[in-house]
Write an enzyme that holds these catalytic residues in place. Structure first.
Site, mmCIF file in Angstrom:
data_model
loop_
_atom_site.group_PDB
_atom_site.id
_atom_site.type_symbol
_atom_site.label_atom_id
_atom_site.label_comp_id
_atom_site.label_asym_id
_atom_site.label_seq_id
_atom_site.Cartn_x
_atom_site.Cartn_y
_atom_site.Cartn_z
ATOM 1 N N GLU A 21 -84.988 -16.285 22.055
ATOM 2 C CA GLU A 21 -84.337 -17.586 21.903
ATOM 3 C C GLU A 21 -83.128 -17.471 20.983
ATOM 4 O OE1 GLU A 21 -87.269 -21.187 22.023
ATOM 5 O OE2 GLU A 21 -88.097 -19.645 20.670
ATOM 6 N N TYR A 53 -67.924 -42.632 16.312
ATOM 7 C CA TYR A 53 -68.915 -41.901 17.099
ATOM 8 C C TYR A 53 -68.417 -40.554 17.601
ATOM 9 C CZ TYR A 53 -66.782 -44.967 20.676
ATOM 10 O OH TYR A 53 -65.919 -45.668 21.458
ATOM 11 N N GLU A 73 -87.845 -29.486 14.707
ATOM 12 C CA GLU A 73 -88.135 -30.476 13.669
ATOM 13 C C GLU A 73 -87.163 -30.311 12.504
ATOM 14 O OE1 GLU A 73 -92.145 -29.646 15.710
ATOM 15 O OE2 GLU A 73 -90.325 -28.534 15.232
ATOM 16 N N LYS A 98 -85.355 -30.121 23.724
ATOM 17 C CA LYS A 98 -85.272 -28.696 24.032
ATOM 18 C C LYS A 98 -85.791 -28.516 25.458
ATOM 19 C CE LYS A 98 -86.527 -24.228 21.976
ATOM 20 N NZ LYS A 98 -87.256 -23.576 20.874
#
Length: 122
Positions: A21, A53, A73, A98
């Site tokens: 990953e 934004y 997290e 994810k």
């Protein structure tokens, strides 16, 4: 409280607990809801009196593409805390998706969500 919602900020990041990953990367998608009062911006009609934004999106993308973290997290919390530091929001909700997580069963998405408020900031 008024809200700015920014959905689907997408970039390739290298977050995860597995070596592949971190080596290969994968897409991450972030949704953000900023809670703030639009009164001043509505009166002035000036972007300087609100959370821009486009700049929020850049902030989010920099965290996705930045230093790899093991957990989404941790990514969600860091994004939330940084948005509160940089923009005039009273609170922020961040969801990190994810969609290509290395899970051995068929799934549609994996996501985590956090809410942080200005009162929680150090």
């Amino acid at each position: 409280m008024d809200q700015i919602t920014l959905s689907g900020v997408t970039a390739v990041g290298h977050h995860g607990v597995f070596d592949f990953e971190r080596r290969d990367g994968q897409p991450f998608v972030v949704d953000a809801v900023l809670h703030l009062d639009f009164s001043r911006a509505a009166a002035s009609d000036d972007v300087l009196d609100t959370a821009h934004y486009g700049e929020v999106a850049e902030c989010i993308r920099s965290w996705i593409t930045g230093e790899p973290l093991n957990l989404i997290e941790a990514l969600a919390v860091r994004i939330a805390e940084d948005v509160l530091r940089k923009f005039p929001a009273a609170a922020v909700d961040i969801t990190v998706h994810k969609p290509k997580a290395p899970i051995e069963v068929e799934f549609g998405d994996v996501s985590v969500s956090v809410r942080r408020t200005r009162q929680e900031q150090p």
